[in-house]
Design a protein around this motif. Structure first.
Motif, short mmCIF file in Angstrom:
data_model
loop_
_atom_site.label_atom_id
_atom_site.label_comp_id
_atom_site.label_asym_id
_atom_site.label_seq_id
_atom_site.Cartn_x
_atom_site.Cartn_y
_atom_site.Cartn_z
N THR A 76 0.92 -1.90 0.04
CA THR A 76 -0.17 0.35 0.01
C THR A 76 0.94 0.88 -0.43
O THR A 76 1.71 1.40 0.64
N ASP A 77 0.65 2.33 -0.88
CA ASP A 77 1.42 3.36 -0.77
C ASP A 77 1.95 4.27 0.22
O ASP A 77 0.60 4.33 0.99
N TYR A 78 2.76 4.66 1.17
CA TYR A 78 2.99 5.62 1.88
C TYR A 78 1.80 7.03 1.97
O TYR A 78 1.85 6.58 3.50
N GLU A 79 1.33 7.16 1.22
CA GLU A 79 0.67 8.14 1.21
C GLU A 79 -0.74 7.79 1.80
O GLU A 79 -1.40 8.18 3.50
N SER A 80 -1.15 6.79 1.99
CA SER A 80 -2.32 5.55 2.58
C SER A 80 -2.32 5.55 4.02
O SER A 80 -2.31 5.53 4.52
N VAL A 81 -0.83 5.03 4.12
CA VAL A 81 -0.71 4.19 4.83
C VAL A 81 -0.37 5.03 6.37
O VAL A 81 -0.77 4.93 7.62
N THR A 82 -0.35 6.43 5.63
CA THR A 82 0.06 7.80 6.90
C THR A 82 -0.96 8.37 7.14
O THR A 82 -0.38 9.67 7.72
N SER A 83 -1.90 7.85 6.20
CA SER A 83 -3.06 9.35 6.20
C SER A 83 -4.39 8.69 6.43
O SER A 83 -5.74 9.70 6.70
N TYR A 84 -4.50 7.46 6.69
CA TYR A 84 -5.76 7.10 6.71
C TYR A 84 -5.77 5.90 7.73
O TYR A 84 -5.12 4.50 8.23
N ASN A 85 -6.32 6.73 8.56
CA ASN A 85 -5.73 5.59 10.35
C ASN A 85 -6.87 5.26 11.05
O ASN A 85 -7.15 6.67 11.22
N ASN A 86 -6.37 4.83 11.87
CA ASN A 86 -7.36 4.99 13.43
C ASN A 86 -6.39 4.75 14.39
O ASN A 86 -5.21 3.86 14.81
N PHE A 87 -6.78 6.22 14.92
CA PHE A 87 -5.66 6.35 16.23
C PHE A 87 -6.48 7.50 17.35
O PHE A 87 -6.15 8.71 17.06
N TYR A 88 -7.08 6.93 18.00
CA TYR A 88 -8.38 7.55 18.72
C TYR A 88 -7.67 8.64 19.54
O TYR A 88 -8.38 9.54 19.67
N GLU A 89 -6.94 8.57 19.71
CA GLU A 89 -6.45 9.45 21.32
C GLU A 89 -6.10 10.79 19.99
O GLU A 89 -5.80 11.62 20.78
N PHE A 90 -5.86 10.63 18.77
CA PHE A 90 -5.84 12.13 17.68
C PHE A 90 -7.05 12.21 17.75
O PHE A 90 -7.55 12.96 16.01
N GLY A 91 -8.35 11.28 17.31
CA GLY A 91 -9.38 11.84 16.53
C GLY A 91 -9.99 10.40 16.05
O GLY A 91 -9.12 9.43 16.01
N THR A 92 -11.44 10.54 15.75
CA THR A 92 -12.19 9.67 15.84
C THR A 92 -12.75 9.34 14.01
O THR A 92 -12.20 8.04 13.34
N GLY A 93 -11.47 10.49 13.29
CA GLY A 93 -12.07 10.99 11.62
C GLY A 93 -10.70 10.01 11.69
O GLY A 93 -9.48 10.01 11.71
N LYS A 94 -10.73 9.49 10.03
CA LYS A 94 -9.82 8.02 9.58
C LYS A 94 -8.39 9.01 9.14
O LYS A 94 -7.17 8.97 9.53
N GLN A 95 -8.33 10.83 9.34
CA GLN A 95 -7.46 11.92 8.59
C GLN A 95 -7.07 13.12 9.71
O GLN A 95 -6.61 13.47 10.24
N ASP A 96 -8.01 12.41 11.06
CA ASP A 96 -7.54 12.93 12.04
C ASP A 96 -6.27 12.92 13.41
O ASP A 96 -5.36 13.52 12.92
N PRO A 97 -5.28 11.98 13.03
CA PRO A 97 -4.12 11.28 13.32
C PRO A 97 -2.93 12.35 12.80
O PRO A 97 -2.22 13.13 12.91
N LEU A 98 -3.25 12.31 11.47
CA LEU A 98 -2.62 13.04 10.84
C LEU A 98 -2.41 14.09 10.56
O LEU A 98 -1.40 15.19 10.69
N THR A 99 -4.23 15.01 10.51
CA THR A 99 -3.94 16.34 10.92
C THR A 99 -3.10 16.86 12.56
O THR A 99 -2.95 18.07 12.47
N TYR A 100 -4.43 15.97 13.64
CA TYR A 100 -3.74 16.93 14.97
C TYR A 100 -2.68 16.21 15.41
O TYR A 100 -1.93 16.16 17.18
N ALA A 101 -1.58 15.32 15.21
CA ALA A 101 -0.44 14.32 15.59
C ALA A 101 0.97 15.15 15.16
O ALA A 101 2.01 14.42 15.56
N LYS A 102 0.66 15.80 14.54
CA LYS A 102 1.72 16.95 13.48
C LYS A 102 2.94 17.28 15.02
O LYS A 102 3.52 17.34 14.48
N ASP A 103 2.46 18.03 16.00
CA ASP A 103 3.40 18.79 16.21
C ASP A 103 3.28 17.43 18.12
O ASP A 103 3.89 18.28 18.74
N PHE A 104 2.62 16.59 17.69
CA PHE A 104 3.45 15.40 18.76
C PHE A 104 4.59 15.18 19.12
O PHE A 104 4.95 14.90 17.84
#
Length: 322
Positions: A76-104
């Motif tokens: 699976t291409d890198y962009e999909s692996v790193t932008s379509y995720n479940n990580f509820y600590e940063f939000g329930t939307g699939k792209q929330d982790p990419l958006t909100y984990a940048k400064d972690f």
């Protein structure tokens, strides 16, 4: 036997998988052709681990027997692996982790090891991970929501790590916890789950050669949205078992509580093995959609890793112990 847990939060069953997930799935299908995750006839994954300045390169990576060739599927291409995720600590939307984990910032990082073990203590990331002994492994990754990926992870075998801790003979399970820090993980400000996120494995599962502690993917350091700096990968189980951003590893005599089982025991079992014959109460698990493809494909028992893991479940009722 499987311990039945009482519900740990006041979230209604219909809200355990938040409406945002359902809406996001629809948005994903609707906008795929325009998003860079486009569903096409066949995967759009790159053919090697090469990256172009996306993250810090990891050194000393050794090859393994779990290769793209052995899986028999395109990555699976890198962009999909790193932008379509479940990580509820940063939000329930699939792209929330990419958006909100940048400064972690996952450095410095420590992991507490405790319980039935000879060498308890607080270990730094550097104590746990020797950058010169990393291994690459290409695994199928199957989400309980019926989407899947093929990911080239980098890390170390969980069994190798466990042996260093010296588990005692009465240690029957290994429990894991994610960082609990609402200031840095804004998704934890909502009671979607009871924080911290918890997961666990039976000891034989933890010692299975497939169990893997990932610290990178595509030959680079693990991105924040994918569970930096260290996460579990158990490829024959649904993705929520592969707990991210681990800060505690505990060795226990009894089966530990796990987050999704606590919140929805009828929907999420302790074992959570990929089983196309056992439907989730709200959808079938018989088929899955590989990210990067349009058509669904049949799901494989144990996600295709039956040869490596089926012997651990001989004689178990897989509809009861799901």
């Amino acid at each position: 036997m499987l311990i039945k847990m009482t519900k740990a939060s006041d979230i209604k069953s219909s809200e355990i998988t938040p409406k945002a997930i359902f809406d996001d799935r629809r948005r994903f299908l609707k906008t795929a052709a325009f998003s860079g995750l486009g569903f096409v006839a066949g995967s759009i994954a790159p053919s090697s681990f090469a990256s172009e300045g996306r993250g810090k390169k990891l050194i000393g990576i050794e090859p393994s027997k779990w290769t793209q060739k052995s899986v028999g599927e395109k990555l699976t291409d890198y962009e999909s692996v790193t932008s379509y995720n479940n990580f509820y600590e940063f939000g329930t939307g699939k792209q929330d982790p990419l958006t909100y984990a940048k400064d972690f910032n996952p450095k410095p990082w420590t992991v507490v090891v405790d319980g039935e073990v000879e060498n308890p203590g607080t270990y730094s990331y550097e104590d746990l991970v020797n950058p010169h002994t990393l291994e690459d492994r290409v695994y199928r990754f199957r989400c309980v929501e019926a989407w899947s990926m093929v990911v080239p992870w980098v890390g170390i075998g969980l069994a190798d790590m466990i042996k260093r801790f010296g588990p005692k003979n009465n240690a029957k399970y290994v429990a894991f916890e994610t960082l609990n820090d609402p200031d840095r993980m804004h998704g934890q400000r909502r009671r979607v789950l009871e924080w911290p996120y918890r997961e666990g494995l039976r000891m034989d599962e933890a010692m299975n050669p497939l169990s893997f502690m990932a610290v990178g993917l595509y030959g680079e350091e693990l991105p924040n949205q994918n569970g930096a700096p260290i996460r579990l990968v158990t490829p024959w189980k649904y993705g929520f078992k592969s707990i991210k951003s681990i800060v505690r590893i505990s060795f226990t005599k009894k089966q530990p509580p796990t987050s999704w089982n606590m919140s929805g025991p009828r929907e999420y079992g302790f074992y959570s093995n990929v089983n196309p014959e056992k439907s989730h109460p709200r959808w079938s698990q018989a088929k899955e959609r590989r990210i990067g493809e349009f058509l669904k494909r049949p799901s494989l028992m144990y996600n295709g890793y039956g040869e490596e893991v089926a012997s651990m479940y001989v004689g178990m009722d897989l509809n009861k112990f799901y």
